[in-house]
Write a protein that holds these residues in place. Structure first.
Motif, PDB file in Angstrom:
ATOM      1  N   LYS A   2       0.848  -1.190   0.000  1.00 46.93           N
ATOM      2  CA  LYS A   2       0.000   0.000   0.000  1.00 46.93           C
ATOM      3  C   LYS A   2       0.889   1.247   0.000  1.00 46.93           C
ATOM      4  N   TYR A   5      -0.357   7.734   1.851  1.00 47.63           N
ATOM      5  CA  TYR A   5      -1.445   8.620   1.400  1.00 47.63           C
ATOM      6  C   TYR A   5      -0.939   9.716   0.479  1.00 47.63           C
ATOM      7  N   GLN A   6       0.166  10.389   0.812  1.00 52.43           N
ATOM      8  CA  GLN A   6       0.641  11.511   0.016  1.00 52.43           C
ATOM      9  C   GLN A   6       1.016  11.063  -1.392  1.00 52.43           C
ATOM     10  N   ALA A   8      -0.112   8.297  -3.030  1.00 50.53           N
ATOM     11  CA  ALA A   8      -1.341   7.891  -3.719  1.00 50.53           C
ATOM     12  C   ALA A   8      -2.139   9.117  -4.147  1.00 50.53           C
ATOM     13  N   ASN A   9      -2.220  10.132  -3.302  1.00 54.00           N
ATOM     14  CA  ASN A   9      -2.933  11.369  -3.639  1.00 54.00           C
ATOM     15  C   ASN A   9      -2.256  12.065  -4.820  1.00 54.00           C
ATOM     16  N   PHE A  10      -0.937  12.132  -4.810  1.00 52.62           N
ATOM     17  CA  PHE A  10      -0.183  12.747  -5.901  1.00 52.62           C
ATOM     18  C   PHE A  10      -0.453  12.010  -7.216  1.00 52.62           C
ATOM     19  N   SER A  12      -2.919  10.246  -8.099  1.00 49.16           N
ATOM     20  CA  SER A  12      -4.310  10.354  -8.548  1.00 49.16           C
ATOM     21  C   SER A  12      -4.548  11.585  -9.418  1.00 49.16           C
ATOM     22  N   HIS A  13      -3.624  12.521  -9.432  1.00 54.01           N
ATOM     23  CA  HIS A  13      -3.745  13.743 -10.221  1.00 54.01           C
ATOM     24  C   HIS A  13      -3.345  13.543 -11.686  1.00 54.01           C
ATOM     25  N   ASP A  31      -4.161  22.810  -6.835  1.00 53.69           N
ATOM     26  CA  ASP A  31      -4.927  21.614  -7.174  1.00 53.69           C
ATOM     27  C   ASP A  31      -4.944  21.440  -8.692  1.00 53.69           C
ATOM     28  N   TRP A  33      -4.677  18.914 -12.073  1.00 54.48           N
ATOM     29  CA  TRP A  33      -4.940  17.551 -12.542  1.00 54.48           C
ATOM     30  C   TRP A  33      -4.529  17.457 -13.997  1.00 54.48           C
ATOM     31  N   LYS A  53      -9.856  23.914  -8.835  1.00 51.13           N
ATOM     32  CA  LYS A  53      -9.275  22.720  -9.452  1.00 51.13           C
ATOM     33  C   LYS A  53      -8.962  23.060 -10.907  1.00 51.13           C
TER      34      LYS A  53
END
Length: 73
Positions: A2, A5-6, A8-10, A12-13, A31, A33, A53
């Motif tokens: 796994k 979080y940081q 996975a968040n990065f 996801s962009h 923000d 994308w 965004k």
């Protein structure tokens, strides 16, 4: 395994990793994308305004620009 979080968040962009073969420098704030099939070239600054965004559309080719909103793409 796994991802933290940081990370996975990065990740996801990004729909896919942009082509950066001709990229000299990139600064991204806010923000932002990235769509699929994007090419980044030269020196770029991408800065989303606070609370907004900013989406770089699929297939965009961006070179030597400062982007602060959709109109700049």
């Amino acid at each position: 395994m796994k991802l933290p979080y940081q990370v996975a968040n990065f990740l996801s962009h990004f729909k896919s990793i942009p082509s950066i073969i001709e990229l000299d420098s990139l600064k991204v704030t806010g923000d932002v994308w990235f769509g699929a099939g994007i090419t980044l070239k030269g020196k770029l600054v991408v800065a989303a305004k606070s609370g907004v965004k900013l989406e770089i559309p699929d297939g965009a080719v961006i070179a030597n620009k400062e982007i602060n909103g959709p109109a700049d793409i």
